[in-house]
Design an enzyme around this catalytic site. Structure first.
Site, PDB file in Angstrom:
ATOM      1  N   GLU A 175       0.601  -1.157  -0.088  1.00  0.00           N
ATOM      2  CA  GLU A 175       0.052   0.016   0.097  1.00  0.00           C
ATOM      3  C   GLU A 175       0.978   1.318   0.168  1.00  0.00           C
ATOM      4  O   GLU A 175       0.865   2.093   0.906  1.00  0.00           O
ATOM      5  CB  GLU A 175      -0.962  -0.109   1.332  1.00  0.00           C
ATOM      6  CG  GLU A 175      -1.955  -1.300   1.173  1.00  0.00           C
ATOM      7  CD  GLU A 175      -3.201  -0.966   2.063  1.00  0.00           C
ATOM      8  OE1 GLU A 175      -2.728  -0.554   3.191  1.00  0.00           O
ATOM      9  OE2 GLU A 175      -4.008  -1.706   2.039  1.00  0.00           O
ATOM     10  N   GLU A 364      -5.702  -8.330  -1.298  1.00  0.00           N
ATOM     11  CA  GLU A 364      -6.377  -8.199   0.252  1.00  0.00           C
ATOM     12  C   GLU A 364      -7.959  -7.879   0.104  1.00  0.00           C
ATOM     13  O   GLU A 364      -8.120  -7.113  -1.061  1.00  0.00           O
ATOM     14  CB  GLU A 364      -5.886  -7.035   1.069  1.00  0.00           C
ATOM     15  CG  GLU A 364      -4.385  -7.278   1.636  1.00  0.00           C
ATOM     16  CD  GLU A 364      -4.043  -6.082   2.429  1.00  0.00           C
ATOM     17  OE1 GLU A 364      -4.947  -5.446   3.068  1.00  0.00           O
ATOM     18  OE2 GLU A 364      -2.748  -5.813   2.511  1.00  0.00           O
TER      19      GLU A 364
HETATM   20  C1  BG6 Z   1      -4.675  -2.988   4.688  1.00  0.00           C
HETATM   21  C2  BG6 Z   1      -3.288  -3.478   5.130  1.00  0.00           C
HETATM   22  O1  BG6 Z   1      -4.804  -1.654   4.594  1.00  0.00           O
HETATM   23  O2  BG6 Z   1      -5.890  -3.399   5.224  1.00  0.00           O
HETATM   24  C3  BG6 Z   1      -3.367  -4.331   6.163  1.00  0.00           C
HETATM   25  O3  BG6 Z   1      -2.508  -3.661   4.096  1.00  0.00           O
HETATM   26  C4  BG6 Z   1      -4.641  -4.550   7.072  1.00  0.00           C
HETATM   27  O4  BG6 Z   1      -2.388  -4.491   6.734  1.00  0.00           O
HETATM   28  C5  BG6 Z   1      -5.884  -4.342   6.219  1.00  0.00           C
HETATM   29  O5  BG6 Z   1      -4.750  -5.297   8.025  1.00  0.00           O
HETATM   30  C6  BG6 Z   1      -7.158  -4.500   7.061  1.00  0.00           C
HETATM   31  O6  BG6 Z   1      -7.184  -3.329   7.796  1.00  0.00           O
HETATM   32  P1  BG6 Z   1      -7.619  -3.432   9.598  1.00  0.00           P
HETATM   33  O7  BG6 Z   1      -7.372  -2.300   9.920  1.00  0.00           O
HETATM   34  O8  BG6 Z   1      -8.883  -3.655   9.581  1.00  0.00           O
HETATM   35  O9  BG6 Z   1      -6.542  -4.578   9.852  1.00  0.00           O
END
Ligand code: BG6
Length: 470
Positions: A175, A364
């Site tokens: 990111e 993701e």
């Molecule tokens: C992304 C990141 O922004 O979102 C992860 O690359 C992160 O590291 C994921 O865990 C989800 O966000 P969160 O805050 O719900 O863990």
């Protein structure tokens, strides 16, 4: 069949959110290790040094460091063909600037690769995922200083040579556009100053380009990807002022990918920097390096979409649930306020492919939700199944109807891990439940949620089962 043969199915994690063992076997401290736990609406604190008695979620996390064999066996049972994980920079170079790597740290990841190979799972390695060595922050002021580019390249070279022929898929920075929204997390930058951020971003973009070239030289079979925090926005209204406000927001986010894919800063960004009186720390040879180090593919995280417009200005803080000044009345939200927008996934795939013409990968995606463990130990999570199914159907649509080439899909946090934005455990994404609470207590036992069998079937049928319950 929409999902092509060889489509990569799997899951993704980040070292600091799952490994724990924060000081084992010579590991140094990273930016993540000095972040306290927060909650929805309560910011995590960054402490200048470790406070006795304070709970730091990364220190124990879910202890993947000691459970990785069991965890990877569960991924194999799910049918994963790909596992995205990050290397904790400070396991390899504890302070960040050593000349020689820490052998024990490398050996830990050798073990992970052994397990993945044993199960026929392809590794996708994130070189830097929110884990900048604290030593580099303290000694050099982190990424604002060009010396850190060399430290990163020494680190990257160590990984490329050690795992030559074993790892072929790499992401240089997780990111990378988070420099604009949460620079401490992304790069160990605490300053609010836009000039500091933009100089640090320049150094990361340069480091990424040089590392990409290096990866190709060390092994021509290497494929290196950009990784974009999936910020996508709809205009608040047809008012041209809102449309231009949205264009400006997207430019502030996408310029990172523009550099990584087109090999130079786009004119709109150069003009903006000029207006802001920010000079980039350009040195001879940099332009050639950026041009020669463009990426092979574009990956991104996709959780939600935003609404932006004339009111959306300046520095926007936060992670995925950004406050842009508007809300979308057409979409539901998660318990953490993130919009749920499967259609936006198709929109984003089209947008990025039209702009970059590179293969894409969703690295993701998922729903952070509170799970209830029943008396018999089961976890019924139809909300997670619905979220993933609806997104995967839109992904399929982008492949089938729009002709977008998508390499694969790795869901976020296939086993519950620490939340990056809040430091909580109760914000769970996994299809595997991990018995750890927000204070780091629990048995650390792993168990299968209902979504486990569901995802297993999706993978086994290469997506065909998505239509069964749609
Ligand atoms: C992304 C990141 O922004 O979102 C992860 O690359 C992160 O590291 C994921 O865990 C989800 O966000 P969160 O805050 O719900 O863990």
């Amino acid at each position: 069949m929409a999902f092509p043969d060889g489509f990569l199915w799997g899951g993704a994690t980040a070292a600091n959110q799952c490994e724990g063992a924060f000081d084992a076997d010579g590991k140094g401290l990273s930016t993540a290790d000095v972040m306290t736990a927060g909650a929805h609406g309560i910011k995590r604190r960054v402490t200048p040094e470790l406070e006795p008695g304070t709970y730091y979620p990364s220190h124990t996390a879910i202890d993947h460091y000691h459970h990785y064999r069991e965890d990877i066996a569960l991924f194999a049972e799910l049918g994963f063909t790909c596992y995205r994980f990050s290397v904790n920079w400070t396991r390899i170079f504890p302070e960040g600037d050593e000349e020689q790597p820490n052998e024990a740290g490398l050996a830990f990841y050798d073990g992970i690769l052994d397990e993945l190979e044993r199960h026929g799972i392809e590794p996708l390695v994130t070189i830097s995922h929110f884990e900048t060595p604290l030593g580099l922050v303290e000694k050099y002021g982190s990424w604002e200083n060009r010396a850190v580019v060399d430290c990163y390249l020494r680190y990257a070279r160590t990984l490329f040579t050690r795992w030559r022929g074993r790892v072929h898929l790499w992401l240089t920075f997780n990111e990378i556009n988070c420099m604009s929204t949460q620079p401490w997390v992304a790069a160990g930058i605490a300053s609010e100053d836009e000039g500091v951020r933009m100089r640090a971003a320049y150094h990361q973009l340069l480091a990424s380009a040089l590392a990409t070239q290096m990866a190709h030289e060390i092994d021509p079979a290497n494929r290196v990807g950009a990784m974009y925090a999936g910020h996508f926005a709809y205009p608040a209204s047809p008012d041209p002022a809102d449309v231009i406000g949205t264009m400006r927001f997207m430019q502030r986010m996408l310029f990172y990918l523009d550099v990584m894919c087109h090999g130079s800063y786009p004119p709109y960004k150069l003009r903006e920097l000029e207006r802001q009186g920010i000079a980039l720390p350009v040195e001879p040879g940099d332009a050639e390096a950026l041009a020669a180090g463009t990426v092979d593919f574009v990956s991104y995280s996709y959780y939600n979409t935003h609404v932006t417009g004339a009111k959306t200005r300046g520095i926007i803080k936060g992670m995925n649930g950004l406050d842009t000044g508007y809300k979308n009345p057409h979409l539901n939200r998660s318990d953490w306020g993130w919009t749920i927008d499967p259609t936006g996934l198709r929109f984003s795939l089209n947008l990025l492919y039209e702009r970059y013409r590179r293969p894409l990968m969703i690295v993701e995606n998922g729903l952070g939700a509170v799970d209830t463990v029943e008396e018999d130990g089961s976890v019924h999570d139809p909300y997670r199944i619905a979220y993933m199914r609806d997104h995967l159907l839109e992904l399929e649509c982008a492949i089938e109807h729009d002709g977008v080439p998508v390499m694969g899909y790795t869901m976020w946090g296939p086993l519950d891990i620490v939340s990056a934005s809040t430091g909580e455990m109760k914000k769970r994404y996994g299809v595997i439940y991990v018995d750890v609470d927000d204070g780091g207590c629990g048995t650390f036992a792993r168990s299968r949620k209902d979504s486990f069998a569901w995802y297993q079937k999706v993978i086994a049928t290469n997506g065909a089962s998505l239509h069964e319950d749609a």
